[in-house]
Design an enzyme around this catalytic site. Structure first.
Site, PDB file in Angstrom:
ATOM      1  NE  ARG A 178      -3.378  -2.988   0.493  1.00 49.53           N
ATOM      2  CZ  ARG A 178      -3.730  -3.825   1.162  1.00 49.53           C
ATOM      3  NH1 ARG A 178      -2.871  -4.208   2.314  1.00 49.53           N
ATOM      4  NH2 ARG A 178      -4.757  -4.582   1.080  1.00 49.53           N
ATOM      5  CG  ASP A 207      -2.513  -6.582  -1.024  1.00 42.78           C
ATOM      6  OD1 ASP A 207      -3.633  -6.384  -1.780  1.00 42.78           O
ATOM      7  OD2 ASP A 207      -2.656  -7.113  -0.198  1.00 42.78           O
ATOM      8  CG  HIS A 282      -5.555  -9.254  -1.670  1.00 47.79           C
ATOM      9  ND1 HIS A 282      -6.410  -7.888  -1.708  1.00 47.79           N
ATOM     10  CD2 HIS A 282      -6.542  -9.868  -0.817  1.00 47.79           C
ATOM     11  CE1 HIS A 282      -7.139  -7.648  -0.642  1.00 47.79           C
ATOM     12  NE2 HIS A 282      -7.297  -8.937  -0.030  1.00 47.79           N
ATOM     13  CG  ASP A 346      -6.336 -12.308   1.957  1.00 44.98           C
ATOM     14  OD1 ASP A 346      -5.106 -12.429   1.416  1.00 44.98           O
ATOM     15  OD2 ASP A 346      -6.451 -10.865   2.579  1.00 44.98           O
ATOM     16  CD  GLU A 347     -10.114  -9.157   2.795  1.00 49.17           C
ATOM     17  OE1 GLU A 347     -10.625  -8.616   3.485  1.00 49.17           O
ATOM     18  OE2 GLU A 347      -9.070  -8.635   1.849  1.00 49.17           O
ATOM     19  CG  PHE A 439      -0.091  -3.839  16.141  1.00 52.78           C
ATOM     20  CD1 PHE A 439      -0.886  -4.237  16.907  1.00 52.78           C
ATOM     21  CD2 PHE A 439       1.142  -4.109  16.181  1.00 52.78           C
ATOM     22  CE1 PHE A 439      -1.003  -5.258  17.886  1.00 52.78           C
ATOM     23  CE2 PHE A 439       1.574  -5.006  17.257  1.00 52.78           C
ATOM     24  CZ  PHE A 439       0.505  -5.720  17.819  1.00 52.78           C
ATOM     25  CG  ASP A 440      -4.541  -2.068  10.345  1.00 54.78           C
ATOM     26  OD1 ASP A 440      -4.741  -2.703  11.077  1.00 54.78           O
ATOM     27  OD2 ASP A 440      -5.205  -2.027   9.005  1.00 54.78           O
ATOM     28  CD1 TRP A 488      -3.406  -5.603   8.346  1.00 48.22           C
ATOM     29  CD2 TRP A 488      -2.696  -5.749   6.356  1.00 48.22           C
ATOM     30  NE1 TRP A 488      -3.283  -6.784   8.150  1.00 48.22           N
ATOM     31  CE2 TRP A 488      -2.951  -7.143   6.776  1.00 48.22           C
ATOM     32  CE3 TRP A 488      -2.198  -5.860   4.982  1.00 48.22           C
ATOM     33  CZ2 TRP A 488      -2.667  -8.309   6.205  1.00 48.22           C
ATOM     34  CZ3 TRP A 488      -1.860  -7.162   4.375  1.00 48.22           C
ATOM     35  CH2 TRP A 488      -2.091  -8.193   5.021  1.00 48.22           C
ATOM     36  CB  THR A 489       0.886   0.633   5.269  1.00 45.81           C
ATOM     37  OG1 THR A 489       1.127  -0.148   3.825  1.00 45.81           O
ATOM     38  CG2 THR A 489       1.885  -0.177   6.084  1.00 45.81           C
ATOM     39  CD  GLU A 490      -5.020  -0.964   3.905  1.00 41.77           C
ATOM     40  OE1 GLU A 490      -4.298  -1.122   4.894  1.00 41.77           O
ATOM     41  OE2 GLU A 490      -5.841  -2.224   3.535  1.00 41.77           O
TER      42      GLU A 490
END
Length: 782
Positions: A178, A207, A282, A346-347, A439-440, A488-490
């Site tokens: 991200r 991703d 992803h 995932d997803e 931790f986001d 996660w860094t969005e």
């Protein structure tokens, strides 16, 4: 270069004691298994010998790392020297590996006397962790990279420590897709992981928003997939896709030489790097570069922000897709020596597979039942390839769908159930549930914190996490290898922001995974963390100092037969003041010194006093009623993710607010609420009410209906009244609604309340078809 010297030659390394301090305070994180203080101390100066058993490269490596640590902080310049095996009487600092089984795996023993310091490890890793403990015993300035003034006292208190980890897997994750972070920050992140005796770095390299690793056979991954248009001026969820006339110039990737450098750096610090290459979902950034591996043929661009639902997926019916993935994984394997290769999994939205002739042909040819089994086919095929390369597959818990190869391992992120299911099937499991280990999420008041993805995961909540689910047997629990924190860094665009979100929560998780369960203590940890902050300041690390929010809880004191209210803060040693009448507290208000009686309705306000001011108020409404503190029986379970404080949450008198993260709401994911309250004796019941929250953006909806009923014996219920919800399920803001029932002074001992969950998100909702939440706070009986 190391040199072997004789015992007589060592006598020239005489040293002088730094003083005779008795039982000095020490602060070690994670907390060791056993620790016994001595008297006096050992002084490290430029005449101190730094020794290791000759020929042992791991001991030499750790000795040199310690010497470099000390020198960088402006301490004495020490030389690592090889010695013979008889070392216990030698003056100096000795590093030794003992593989006789006396010390548990990754364990160490550290003995500091007035004559010497001896670190013995069961392995190179154990020796390294013993060295990290030694560093924590030194003054905080050991973490500084700035030269200090001459004469600093590098003394170590006399102490004996025996220590080993509880779990073999202790990890941290970082998403660089991200937002791309430079190599220098990755090295610093590894230093932080190693400092607190964690041993795994999960590097999320690919991703939808960017490909971050050089693959020589497929140059378009670096030319196209690694870059997106710059939309950093817009919120993540509101970024339009790349237009035809726009140039993608935001991103980057790590060269294979940089990868090798990072891997070697981590190896010396006993940190294993697990690379993650996402598949089959992803992966739209891959399709932007190579659309032939999709189901539709494209065209595609690399998304500059949110990409949901991520329907575009690698085509499972195309053999060239597997050729591509195997080529990529071959180059990844050549760079990373880790046992595990993470494949995501995932997803995976399967809409494209349902429409794709090739995928449908694959289902038919392989005798598969549906698209879920097609995903299983995809995972098993990749797993077979990895096994041929002597590696093991690991993925997020969705890889369980349709069946999983026995050798594969699972990371359980969607709560505990994936981990429980995998362990019961005999798969190794890494626990990383989003409600404890993401931790986001916000860690303090969202109004004063940097932007986060949502959620509310405080330092204390992370520390409270228990990786082994209670549902598992002792035998099944052996498959829980440990836990991992995920970043996660969005919403995290810079290294400084990433540090802030990770630290100190990663320190709390380090203690969760290392320290024995019986030795964990929140108050003790928080006190030790205060000392750690001094070190982090010198590191330097941009860390969060924790939440200023006051936690308010109540309980029924059986001895005094009264309700008690208690306050707690993540900030130790700071004064808490409070009021119970709704007025704002001031520094002159009552100071909290212990549980306070609350035997009538109250409007509670509390805050911390800092520099003569109260910066953040916590407010709670407390209602006193007949069910307060009474026994409650749950006929359907609430979610571990939102407990509201546990089994007494619905009868503790505390009302929730529109912020569901504040801790008083009890959540039921897909389940109904069905509880029976025992009032203790038959008595008149006039009114019963229960309150619910609705928050569409968080997948929380009002119940479809609420049923109230009464009973004298707890078996046969009467006065059954059902209320249907008449309010709309679609609301723009968070809304609270109360359902109530009036009884004409009906005698009863038992009160039953049932609320029907909507079950799944409605068709108009972004989460349509997925389980939704029911949130309740208090059942009041009058």
């Amino acid at each position: 270069m190391s040199k072997k010297i004789t015992l007589s030659a060592l006598l020239i390394f005489a040293f002088f004691l730094a003083g005779m301090a008795v039982n000095p305070a020490v602060s070690i994180i994670p907390k060791p298994v056993k620790m016994k203080m001595g008297s006096g101390s050992f002084l490290i100066n430029d005449r101190t010998a730094l020794l290791f058993i000759a020929g042992n490269e791991e001991a030499m490596n750790t000795a040199r790392l310690f010497a470099g640590h000390l020198q960088m902080a402006g301490g004495p310049v020490l030389t690592a020297l090889g010695v013979g095996k008889s070392y216990r009487t030698i003056a100096g600092i000795i590093f030794s590996i003992k593989r006789d089984g006396h010390i548990p795996a990754e364990g160490y023993e550290l003995t500091v006397s007035k004559n010497n310091i001896i670190i013995e490890g069961a392995s190179g890793a154990g020796l390294f962790y013993g060295m990290q403990t030694l560093v924590q015993l030194l003054p905080p300035e050991i973490y500084s990279s700035k030269a200090l003034q001459p004469g600093n006292n590098w003394s170590v208190p006399c102490i004996a420590i025996k220590d080993h980890p509880r779990f073999p897997y202790r990890g941290m994750h970082l998403d660089v897709s991200r937002h791309f972070f430079p190599k220098e920050f990755i090295l610093k992140y590894i230093d932080l992981i190693a400092t607190f005796k964690m041993n795994t770095f999960h590097w999320h390299l690919t991703d939808d928003n960017g490909w971050r690793i050089e693959i020589k056979k497929y140059p378009k991954l670096m030319q196209t997939a690694a870059w997106r248009v710059d939309r950093e001026n817009l919120p993540w969820l509101e970024r339009p896709p790349q237009q035809a006339d726009e140039r993608a110039n935001y991103g980057g990737y790590y060269s294979q030489d940089e990868i090798r450098e990072v891997v070697e750096y981590a190896k010396k610090r006993y940190v294993t790097i697990i690379p993650e290459i996402e598949m089959p979902a992803h992966s739209v950034e891959v399709l932007a570069a190579y659309p032939q591996f999709s189901c539709t043929g494209g065209p595609f661009t690399v998304p500059p922000g949110n990409y949901w639902p991520n329907v575009d997926i690698l085509c499972a019916g195309n053999d060239s897709t597997f050729t591509f993935m195997e080529d990529v994984l071959s180059e990844v394997i050549s760079l990373f020596p880790s046992k595990y290769i993470h494949i995501g999994g995932d997803e995976a939205d399967k809409s494209r597979w349902k429409e794709c002739p090739k995928c449908q042909a694959r289902i038919k040819a392989e005798g598969l039942k549906d698209e879920k089994e097609l995903q299983s086919y995809f995972i098993k095929r990749i797993e077979k390839f990895l096994v041929s390369k002597d590696r093991k597959l690991i993925g997020w818990d969705e890889i369980l769908e349709g069946g999983l190869p026995q050798e594969a391992s699972v990371m359980s992120w969607r709560g505990l159930q994936g981990g429980i299911a995998a362990a019961r099937q005999g798969h190794d499991v890494i626990m990383t549930p989003d409600s404890y280990c993401y931790f986001d999420h916000y860690q303090a008041n969202p109004k004063t914190e940097p932007k986060a993805i949502g959620g509310y995961t405080t330092l204390k909540k992370v520390y409270s996490y228990e990786p082994i689910p209670g549902e598992l047997t002792k035998e099944q629990s052996k498959y829980i290898l440990g836990a991992q924190g995920n970043v996660w860094t969005e919403y995290i665009p810079t290294p400084e922001h990433a540090e802030y979100m990770a630290v100190p929560r990663m320190i709390a998780l380090a203690e969760v995974t290392w320290t024995q369960k019986s030795l964990k203590n929140w108050t003790d940890f928080r006190t030790r963390l205060n000392s750690e902050f001094k070190r982090l300041d010198l590191f330097p690390v941009n860390y969060c100092k924790g939440s200023d929010k006051i936690e308010v809880s109540t309980y029924f004191d059986k001895n005094s037969q009264s309700m008690k209210c208690q306050f707690e803060s993540e900030q130790p040693g700071i004064q808490i003041v409070y009021t119970l009448d709704g007025n704002d507290p001031t520094p002159a208000s009552p100071v909290y010194n212990g549980p306070v009686d609350v035997n009538k309705n109250a409007y509670i306000k509390a805050g911390l006093v800092r520099d003569g001011k109260i910066n953040e108020l916590t407010e709670r409404t407390f209602i006193y009623h007949k069910a307060i503190g009474k026994k409650i029986i749950y006929l359907e379970c609430y979610s571990y993710r939102y407990t509201g404080g546990g089994e007494e949450a619905l009868v503790d008198g505390l009302r929730g607010t529109v912020d569901f993260r504040e801790g008083n709401w009890q959540g039921f994911l897909g389940n109904n609420l069905d509880v029976i309250i025992d009032l203790g004796s038959i008595q008149p019941v006039r009114t019963v009410f229960i309150t619910f929250l609705q928050s569409n953006k968080s997948w929380i909806f009002f119940p479809d209906s609420v049923t109230f009923s009464l009973s004298s014996n707890g078996k046969k219920f009467h006065s059954i009244n059902e209320q249907l919800n008449q309010d709309p399920k679609k609301t723009e803001t968070n809304v609270i609604k109360q359902f109530s029932q009036i009884f004409p002074d009906t005698p009863a001992r038992y009160v039953r309340v049932r609320a029907k969950n909507t079950g799944i998100c409605p068709p108009w909702h972004e989460g349509k078809g997925e389980p939704c939440w029911l949130f309740a706070d208090e059942i009041a009986v009058f």
